[in-house]
Scaffold this motif. Structure first.
Motif, short mmCIF file in Angstrom:
data_model
loop_
_atom_site.label_atom_id
_atom_site.label_comp_id
_atom_site.label_asym_id
_atom_site.label_seq_id
_atom_site.Cartn_x
_atom_site.Cartn_y
_atom_site.Cartn_z
N GLN A 157 0.82 -1.21 0.00
CA GLN A 157 0.00 0.00 0.00
C GLN A 157 0.86 1.27 0.00
O GLN A 157 0.47 2.29 -0.56
N ASN A 158 2.03 1.21 0.63
CA ASN A 158 2.91 2.37 0.74
C ASN A 158 4.30 1.98 0.22
O ASN A 158 5.04 1.29 0.91
N PRO A 159 4.70 2.40 -1.00
CA PRO A 159 6.00 2.01 -1.56
C PRO A 159 7.19 2.49 -0.74
O PRO A 159 8.30 2.00 -0.93
N GLU A 160 6.98 3.43 0.15
CA GLU A 160 8.08 3.92 0.97
C GLU A 160 8.69 2.80 1.81
O GLU A 160 9.91 2.76 2.04
N PHE A 161 7.85 1.87 2.25
CA PHE A 161 8.35 0.79 3.10
C PHE A 161 9.21 -0.21 2.33
O PHE A 161 9.93 -0.99 2.94
N TYR A 162 9.10 -0.21 1.00
CA TYR A 162 9.88 -1.17 0.22
C TYR A 162 11.38 -0.91 0.37
O TYR A 162 12.16 -1.83 0.62
N MET A 163 11.79 0.35 0.22
CA MET A 163 13.20 0.69 0.39
C MET A 163 13.64 0.52 1.83
O MET A 163 14.76 0.06 2.11
N LEU A 164 12.78 0.89 2.78
CA LEU A 164 13.13 0.70 4.19
C LEU A 164 13.34 -0.78 4.52
O LEU A 164 14.25 -1.13 5.29
N THR A 165 12.54 -1.64 3.91
CA THR A 165 12.67 -3.08 4.15
C THR A 165 13.99 -3.61 3.60
O THR A 165 14.67 -4.41 4.24
N ILE A 166 14.38 -3.14 2.41
CA ILE A 166 15.62 -3.61 1.79
C ILE A 166 16.84 -3.18 2.61
O ILE A 166 17.72 -3.99 2.94
N VAL A 167 16.88 -1.91 2.97
CA VAL A 167 18.03 -1.41 3.75
C VAL A 167 18.04 -2.04 5.14
O VAL A 167 19.10 -2.40 5.68
N GLY A 168 16.85 -2.20 5.74
CA GLY A 168 16.80 -2.85 7.05
C GLY A 168 17.24 -4.30 7.01
O GLY A 168 17.88 -4.79 7.94
N ALA A 169 16.94 -5.00 5.91
CA ALA A 169 17.39 -6.38 5.77
C ALA A 169 18.90 -6.45 5.66
O ALA A 169 19.55 -7.36 6.21
N LEU A 170 19.51 -5.49 4.96
CA LEU A 170 20.97 -5.45 4.86
C LEU A 170 21.61 -5.24 6.22
O LEU A 170 22.58 -5.91 6.59
N VAL A 171 21.07 -4.32 7.00
CA VAL A 171 21.63 -4.05 8.34
C VAL A 171 21.43 -5.25 9.26
O VAL A 171 22.30 -5.57 10.09
N SER A 172 20.31 -5.96 9.11
CA SER A 172 20.04 -7.10 9.99
C SER A 172 20.97 -8.27 9.75
O SER A 172 21.11 -9.14 10.61
N VAL A 173 21.62 -8.31 8.58
CA VAL A 173 22.56 -9.39 8.29
C VAL A 173 23.91 -9.15 8.97
O VAL A 173 24.66 -10.10 9.25
N LEU A 174 24.23 -7.89 9.25
CA LEU A 174 25.55 -7.56 9.79
C LEU A 174 25.87 -8.24 11.12
O LEU A 174 27.00 -8.71 11.30
N PRO A 175 24.94 -8.35 12.10
CA PRO A 175 25.30 -9.07 13.33
C PRO A 175 25.68 -10.52 13.10
O PRO A 175 26.59 -11.03 13.78
N LEU A 176 25.04 -11.19 12.15
CA LEU A 176 25.40 -12.57 11.84
C LEU A 176 26.80 -12.65 11.25
O LEU A 176 27.60 -13.52 11.63
N ILE A 177 27.12 -11.73 10.34
CA ILE A 177 28.45 -11.73 9.74
C ILE A 177 29.52 -11.44 10.78
O ILE A 177 30.57 -12.10 10.84
N ILE A 178 29.26 -10.47 11.64
CA ILE A 178 30.23 -10.12 12.69
C ILE A 178 30.45 -11.29 13.64
O ILE A 178 31.59 -11.60 14.03
N ALA A 179 29.37 -11.98 14.01
CA ALA A 179 29.50 -13.12 14.92
C ALA A 179 30.33 -14.24 14.30
O ALA A 179 31.22 -14.81 14.95
N PHE A 180 30.09 -14.56 13.04
CA PHE A 180 30.84 -15.63 12.39
C PHE A 180 32.30 -15.25 12.18
O PHE A 180 33.19 -16.09 12.33
N VAL A 181 32.57 -14.00 11.81
CA VAL A 181 33.94 -13.59 11.57
C VAL A 181 34.74 -13.58 12.87
O VAL A 181 35.89 -14.05 12.93
N CYS A 182 34.16 -13.07 13.93
CA CYS A 182 34.87 -12.96 15.21
C CYS A 182 35.07 -14.32 15.88
O CYS A 182 36.05 -14.51 16.61
N LEU A 183 34.15 -15.26 15.65
CA LEU A 183 34.20 -16.55 16.35
C LEU A 183 34.55 -17.71 15.44
O LEU A 183 34.38 -18.86 15.82
#
Length: 317
Positions: free
Chosen positions: A277-303
């Protein structure tokens, strides 16, 4: 009698003659034999294996690459350009919009996820390690039968247990609270099974007996002797639990109704649904998904050092 020797032909040596040892050809392929084809076959096998690994790596990294490229575009370039084509670089502007939208609700979701699936999975891993250690090192009545019941819990899908857990949380007055998500994470049957396997491979029984003879209590033996020795397995179990829990939004979906208590996965799912209904959320979802992957990458790299050691624990005992 005179023995004649044919010139140019060696005289057969009898047993006991000569002082030097008999020379033999070292093992290996003869010159000009079949053995010369082995290096070629070995090179071909390595090329095939490396090619397959590169193919799987590209297949795995392709969604993440698209996510990063799409996060650098604005809404117009996202629709008007190819999926893997860079346009005007707007990543930092998109990140600013993400963390300022709704009074910074995304940052709150990210902190909630770290609380739920960071501290919660750490506590779950500690409980699973203690239970697996107890199943391995202690003898008590019906131990194997109880462990069989734990293994039955591995066969039950977690989604099936969500509704009973929600009803129990409602009876206890914990629904729509942080505890409604944290408490179910403490029970991990697969973690108990994996912890017992690691305990058998990492902690010798002789070390435990030596610590007991020195006067250490059972809790101190586990804390000071068993837990440090099982550290690679502990980290591996934590990463498995953290990854599976971070991507899970079914449990928070049932347990939570206040959007301020949402984890980041549930919040992104709500935004993705609202983008129709609101295309504004489409870009927010994409960028938020990218940021949400970073904790997983940091955890695997550090450990990763402990993680790789834990994965090879069963190779050599």
């Amino acid at each position: 009698m005179t023995t004649h020797t044919v010139t140019g032909q060696p005289t057969p040596r009898t047993a006991g003659e000569g002082s030097g040892p008999t020379r033999t050809r070292p093992p290996g392929p003869r010159p000009g034999g079949r053995g010369h084809a082995r290096p070629s076959r070995s090179w071909t096998s390595k090329a095939v294996v490396n090619g397959l690994l590169a193919l799987f790596a590209c297949y795995t990294l392709m969604p993440l690459t698209w996510l990063f490229v799409a996060s650098t575009k604005d809404h117009g370039d996202l629709v008007g350009t190819g999926g893997f084509t860079f346009a005007d670089f707007n990543l930092f502007a998109n990140l600013g919009d993400l963390f300022t939208y709704g009074d910074g609700i995304y940052g709150r979701w990210l902190l909630n996820s770290i609380l739920y699936f960071g501290l919660g999975c750490l506590a779950s891993t500690l409980v699973s390690t203690a239970v697996g250690y107890a199943f391995d090192k202690y003898d008590f009545p019906h131990k194997e039968k109880l462990f069989g019941i734990v293994l039955l819990g591995v066969l039950v899908p977690s989604a099936v247990l969500v509704l009973p857990q929600y009803l129990l949380a409602g009876k206890a007055g914990l629904d729509n609270t942080y505890w409604a998500v944290l408490v179910p994470l403490l029970v991990n049957p697969f973690g108990v099974y994996l912890a017992r396997v690691f305990s058998e491979g990492y902690i010798p029984d002789e070390v435990i007996e030596a610590a007991r003879m020195d006067g250490a209590g059972e809790w101190r033996v586990f804390r000071s002797v068993g837990l440090p020795m099982i550290a690679p397995g502990f980290v591996t179990l934590f990463l498995f639990t953290f990854t599976s829990s971070w991507n899970n939004f079914v449990l928070p979906l049932y347990m939570l109704s206040d959007d301020k208590l949402y984890p980041v996965t549930l919040g992104l799912a709500i935004w993705s649904k609202s983008s129709q209904q609101n295309p504004e959320f489409y870009m927010l979802t994409i960028v938020g998904a990218l940021v949400s992957v970073l904790p997983l990458i940091i955890a695997f790299v550090c450990l990763q050092r402990f993680w790789r050691a834990g994965l090879t624990a069963g190779a050599v005992k």
